[in-house]
Design a protein around this motif. Structure first.
Motif, PDB file in Angstrom:
ATOM      1  N   ASP A  12     -45.995  38.849 -62.820  1.00 49.14           N
ATOM      2  CA  ASP A  12     -46.597  37.799 -62.132  1.00 49.14           C
ATOM      3  C   ASP A  12     -47.830  37.983 -61.749  1.00 49.14           C
ATOM      4  O   ASP A  12     -49.093  36.577 -62.647  1.00 49.14           O
ATOM      5  N   GLN A  13     -48.618  39.156 -61.651  1.00 55.43           N
ATOM      6  CA  GLN A  13     -49.259  39.196 -61.198  1.00 55.43           C
ATOM      7  C   GLN A  13     -50.915  39.279 -62.160  1.00 55.43           C
ATOM      8  O   GLN A  13     -51.956  38.812 -61.914  1.00 55.43           O
ATOM      9  N   PRO A  16     -50.171  37.593 -66.992  1.00 54.61           N
ATOM     10  CA  PRO A  16     -49.023  35.868 -66.531  1.00 54.61           C
ATOM     11  C   PRO A  16     -49.421  34.981 -67.790  1.00 54.61           C
ATOM     12  O   PRO A  16     -47.848  34.682 -68.777  1.00 54.61           O
ATOM     13  N   ALA A  19     -45.641  36.226 -69.531  1.00 54.79           N
ATOM     14  CA  ALA A  19     -44.718  35.105 -68.524  1.00 54.79           C
ATOM     15  C   ALA A  19     -44.321  33.671 -69.837  1.00 54.79           C
ATOM     16  O   ALA A  19     -43.489  33.811 -69.960  1.00 54.79           O
ATOM     17  N   LEU A  23     -42.079  32.203 -72.011  1.00 47.88           N
ATOM     18  CA  LEU A  23     -41.453  31.017 -71.748  1.00 47.88           C
ATOM     19  C   LEU A  23     -41.467  29.846 -72.798  1.00 47.88           C
ATOM     20  O   LEU A  23     -40.477  29.037 -72.949  1.00 47.88           O
ATOM     21  N   ARG A  27     -38.454  28.425 -75.465  1.00 48.47           N
ATOM     22  CA  ARG A  27     -38.114  27.058 -75.272  1.00 48.47           C
ATOM     23  C   ARG A  27     -38.284  26.678 -76.799  1.00 48.47           C
ATOM     24  O   ARG A  27     -37.467  26.083 -77.395  1.00 48.47           O
ATOM     25  N   TYR A  35     -38.352  27.968 -63.884  1.00 43.02           N
ATOM     26  CA  TYR A  35     -38.720  29.412 -63.696  1.00 43.02           C
ATOM     27  C   TYR A  35     -39.607  28.791 -62.161  1.00 43.02           C
ATOM     28  O   TYR A  35     -39.399  27.809 -61.510  1.00 43.02           O
TER      29      TYR A  35
ATOM     30  N   SER B 460     -52.006  33.508 -60.890  1.00 42.53           N
ATOM     31  CA  SER B 460     -50.960  34.477 -61.023  1.00 42.53           C
ATOM     32  C   SER B 460     -50.142  32.995 -62.577  1.00 42.53           C
ATOM     33  O   SER B 460     -50.316  32.449 -62.378  1.00 42.53           O
ATOM     34  N   PHE B 461     -48.917  34.250 -63.101  1.00 38.31           N
ATOM     35  CA  PHE B 461     -48.606  32.908 -63.257  1.00 38.31           C
ATOM     36  C   PHE B 461     -47.700  32.021 -62.712  1.00 38.31           C
ATOM     37  O   PHE B 461     -47.845  30.969 -62.472  1.00 38.31           O
ATOM     38  N   ARG B 462     -47.274  31.933 -61.169  1.00 33.79           N
ATOM     39  CA  ARG B 462     -46.638  31.158 -61.023  1.00 33.79           C
ATOM     40  C   ARG B 462     -47.443  30.228 -60.682  1.00 33.79           C
ATOM     41  O   ARG B 462     -46.855  29.412 -60.137  1.00 33.79           O
ATOM     42  N   TRP B 464     -50.256  29.054 -61.946  1.00 30.53           N
ATOM     43  CA  TRP B 464     -50.166  27.920 -63.149  1.00 30.53           C
ATOM     44  C   TRP B 464     -49.433  27.427 -63.537  1.00 30.53           C
ATOM     45  O   TRP B 464     -49.239  26.311 -63.178  1.00 30.53           O
ATOM     46  N   TYR B 465     -48.263  28.175 -63.063  1.00 29.56           N
ATOM     47  CA  TYR B 465     -46.681  26.915 -63.482  1.00 29.56           C
ATOM     48  C   TYR B 465     -46.536  25.811 -62.233  1.00 29.56           C
ATOM     49  O   TYR B 465     -45.718  25.168 -62.597  1.00 29.56           O
ATOM     50  N   VAL B 466     -46.827  26.389 -60.855  1.00 28.20           N
ATOM     51  CA  VAL B 466     -46.939  25.444 -60.203  1.00 28.20           C
ATOM     52  C   VAL B 466     -47.629  24.435 -60.127  1.00 28.20           C
ATOM     53  O   VAL B 466     -47.333  23.164 -60.088  1.00 28.20           O
ATOM     54  N   GLY B 469     -46.749  22.864 -64.196  1.00 27.07           N
ATOM     55  CA  GLY B 469     -45.232  22.172 -64.400  1.00 27.07           C
ATOM     56  C   GLY B 469     -44.846  23.338 -65.763  1.00 27.07           C
ATOM     57  O   GLY B 469     -43.582  22.980 -66.376  1.00 27.07           O
ATOM     58  N   GLY B 470     -45.880  23.967 -66.519  1.00 18.63           N
ATOM     59  CA  GLY B 470     -45.313  25.334 -67.270  1.00 18.63           C
ATOM     60  C   GLY B 470     -45.405  24.306 -68.447  1.00 18.63           C
ATOM     61  O   GLY B 470     -44.778  25.253 -69.433  1.00 18.63           O
ATOM     62  N   THR B 471     -46.530  23.277 -68.707  1.00 16.32           N
ATOM     63  CA  THR B 471     -46.395  22.349 -69.925  1.00 16.32           C
ATOM     64  C   THR B 471     -47.718  22.711 -70.505  1.00 16.32           C
ATOM     65  O   THR B 471     -47.557  23.407 -71.339  1.00 16.32           O
TER      66      THR B 471
END
Lengths: 248, 473
Positions: A12-13, A16, A19, A23, A27, A35, B460-462, B464-466, B469-471
């Motif tokens: 995550d840190q 990315p 990850a 994902l 898909r 997630y 961070s990935f999170r 980016w996802y937030v 929306g991960g798209t």
């Protein structure tokens, strides 16, 4: 098929892109991936250091985030092995019930793609020489392939997936599955041996002219990459997901 | 990642703790020698692979061996009594030793009562464990180790660094120098053939002069009262057949129920140890020839206690092949002495804490938990899982260093609680992006001595996802 994506804290840190590749890859194979944004760590760093008692909050958080999914998939053999082997009820009876089968629903990416999705082609291409680092927890823990110690004929799930990438050259190594020496806190508590093990692995890949070193665990690759960058080696490090997703 | 545990150098000076990491760092500081040590042992591991691959039922054999040992350990009391009865009927004197000291006293007494002053020994890790040589020498007995590796160790005043190849840490040039000093071999000669012949000639005199011989025991058979000693050099046999007294020292876990079971273990032992189909000599001893004596000393020395520990009893299945050492990437790069226990390597790291958890508390951490030891083990001991279990046991028993306890308390809080994790991550990102390199790569940063930290991505990935929306990309 509802899939929860578990991303290890350090991925995550620091990684990315790994990850994202995971994902996107899931898909591509028509998985309904989500997630959960309130996730943290699986608990392995504390437990492997001897402090399973300090991993309980992580176990509970994992359960809260992922219990509603049919499958939990993660781009890490090590974290998944930890969830399978050591998440409750193996730890203590006072832990919340219902997580036993959660650990069985938790999958490492390559075994999920092979055993659940049944991937037969990836559509990815990669024209580079690739060295596969077989991370121990995936290989000997999750049995993603037959380790060199055991006298068994078994498919290597990671290798088989990589062989579905057009144009890829997987280099042979002198020691195909020796540990890189990361080992969690081992990397710092046994720094000298850890570094020696890593430089030896790196040298094996380099002597076979690997341009990319890949694997199922960024933790091993982070260690090897750290050594390679300090030594200004030009090899690059990509997670298997990135290669299978055609990012390389 | 953030949970780096680095002990300060002064924290535990008062405690008799074996510091594996420090000893290993000293070992690896000689890079060329580390290479040589690693390669020598890897070669043995490769020979083992070839030998194992030549046996189609290898994995079945392992499972069988494991089952036989588990069964035996489950009824060890019964089998020991059966063994004692049968051995006694065969004319063997059976002695029981509760600990190392009693073992040494029994051996010394046997020798004293018979006026035996010169003892030849074949390889026995148990007598190393008991410290027999020193005990006997204090009693005025001349003790000669006759296994070539052990002889080298004895002449050098050293201790074994491996249980099958005790002198694996010596280069042939060093042995040449040692033999020149102790046996007067040609100066500068490092020819293995020449040196071996010199040792052989020297040992032969001592064999002929010996009053008694001592061997280890690889396997003892409950139903026959007999025992088996495996060697490559024939030194056990020469010693036993020349001297009138044969003392055999045996850990109580060496027992198997039936003579029929031997085949399983003999097929596994040498293949796992050195890649040989069998050791050159597999000598079976049942009864003394007329006018001679066999004494068998059954040694506990902590084994019963270990047998009572459910999580760690399986370590007693060990047949001392040394395969876990040869395969262990840590052992190969840190040397046997770094473990500070008679049995080094992965198996030593799960056996030693049974004796003294505090002294050997670092040994369960001298492993990445890669699991190679478990998969190579011919009796399927779950070595790496026991290493993990010992780590937890140390925490329960309160023998963990204070700094580690504290750092794990914080690690558990920050990594287990999502909000704290995100807060901690933000702080780390801030620090890594703002601090000068010299502040990050300081002397407490063990990761950074030889390695770069990973490069910090934009988000961070999170995040980016937030954000997306991960798209989107």
């Amino acid at each position: 098929m509802k899939v929860g994506l578990f991303i290890p804290c350090y991925v995550d840190q620091f990684y990315p892109q790994v990850a994202k590749a995971t994902l996107q890859l899931l898909r591509k194979f028509d998985c309904d991936v989500e997630y959960p944004t309130n996730q943290a760590c699986c608990g392995q760093p504390m437990a492997n250091a001897g402090f399973q008692n300090r991993a309980r909050a992580a176990h509970r958080s994992f359960e809260k985030n992922f219990d509603r999914f049919d499958y939990v998939v993660s781009p890490s053999g090590s974290c998944v092995l930890y969830v399978r082997d050591h998440h409750p009820p193996h730890i203590s009876a006072e832990e919340p019930a219902g997580s036993a089968d959660l650990s069985e629903r938790t999958w490492e990416l390559c075994e999920f793609l092979t055993d659940v999705v049944g991937v037969e082609s990836t559509g990815a291409t990669c024209s580079r020489r690739v060295g596969l680092h077989q991370s121990c927890h995936g290989l000997r823990g999750l049995r993603l392939g037959a380790g060199s110690e055991r006298q068994l004929q078994a498919e290597n799930k990671v290798r088989s997936l990589l062989e579905m990438v057009d144009g890829i050259t997987l280099v042979d190594l002198d020691r195909p599955d020796e540990c890189c020496g990361f080992g969690g806190t081992f990397a710092v508590t046994e720094e000298a041996v850890s570094v020696r093990m890593g430089t030896d692995r790196l040298a094996d890949h380099l002597s076979h002219r690997a341009e990319i070193i890949t694997g199922t665990d960024m933790s091993c690759l982070m260690h090897l990459e750290g050594l390679a960058r300090r030594r200004s080696e030009s090899v690059s490090f990509r997670h298997v997901a990135e290669i299978l997703n055609g990012d390389v | 990642m953030s949970s780096a545990v680095v002990e300060s150098d002064t924290e535990f000076v008062a405690l008799p703790v074996i510091h594996h990491a420090r000893a290993a760092a000293a070992f690896t500081s000689d890079a060329a020698r580390t290479d040589w040590h690693d390669e020598s042992l890897w070669l043995v591991r490769k020979k083992r692979d070839v030998a194992a691959a030549a046996v189609p039922e290898w994995e079945e054999l392992r499972a069988l061996a494991s089952a036989v040992k588990e069964h035996t350990l489950g009824r060890l009391d019964e089998y020991l009594v059966q063994f004692e009865k049968n051995a006694t009927e065969n004319g063997v004197h059976v002695h029981w030793a509760a600990d190392a000291d009693e073992h040494n006293r029994i051996v010394a007494q046997i020798l004293r009562e018979r006026g035996a002053r010169r003892l030849v020994k074949s390889k026995s890790m148990l007598t190393e464990e008991c410290g027999l040589n020193g005990h006997l020498e204090a009693d005025g007995v001349e003790v000669v180790d006759t296994d070539l590796g052990e002889r080298i160790i004895q002449l050098a005043g050293d201790t074994p660094s491996h249980i099958v190849m005790p002198a694996i840490h010596y280069k042939k040039e060093e042995i040449g120098t040692l033999f020149n000093r102790t046996m007067g071999t040609q100066e500068g000669s490092a020819d293995p053939q020449y040196l071996t012949e010199a040792a052989r000639a020297d040992l032969r005199k001592r064999f002929f002069a010996a009053d008694a011989s001592l061997t280890g025991v690889n396997f003892a058979v409950a139903e026959t009262g007999g025992f088996v000693v495996c060697t490559n050099e024939g030194n056990a046999d020469l010693g036993v057949h020349l001297a009138p007294i044969h003392i055999a020292s045996m850990g109580i876990e060496k027992l198997i129920p039936r003579a029929d079971d031997l085949g399983i273990f003999l097929r596994l032992l040498a293949r796992s140890a050195t890649g040989q189909p069998l050791t050159v000599y597999s000598s079976h001893f049942h009864a003394p020839t007329p006018g001679r004596e066999i004494h068998l000393v059954l040694v506990d020395n902590g084994r019963s206690e270990q047998l009572g520990r459910e999580a760690f009893a399986a370590g007693l299945k060990c047949i001392r092949c040394g395969a876990c050492m040869n395969t262990c990437p840590v052992y190969r790069r840190s040397g046997g002495h770094s473990y500070g226990s008679t049995i080094p390597g992965p198996i030593g790291s799960i056996l030693a804490p049974n004796r003294d958890m505090k002294k050997y508390r670092e040994l369960p951490y001298a492993s990445t938990l890669c699991g190679s030891c478990t998969d190579v083990c011919p009796v399927m001991i779950d070595i790496h899982e026991q290493l993990y279990a010992w780590r937890q046991e140390e925490t329960r028993a309160g023998v963990q260093p204070p700094f580690k306890r504290l750092s794990m308390l914080f690690a558990g809080m920050f990594l287990g609680r999502p909000r704290l994790y995100r807060l901690g991550a933000r702080l780390m990102r801030f620090a890594l992006s703002r601090l000068p390199r010299s502040a990050i790569y300081n002397r407490w940063n063990a990761w950074g001595r030889e390695r770069e930290l990973p490069q910090l991505p934009e988000e961070s990935f999170r995040d980016w996802y937030v954000r997306t929306g991960g798209t989107s990309e």
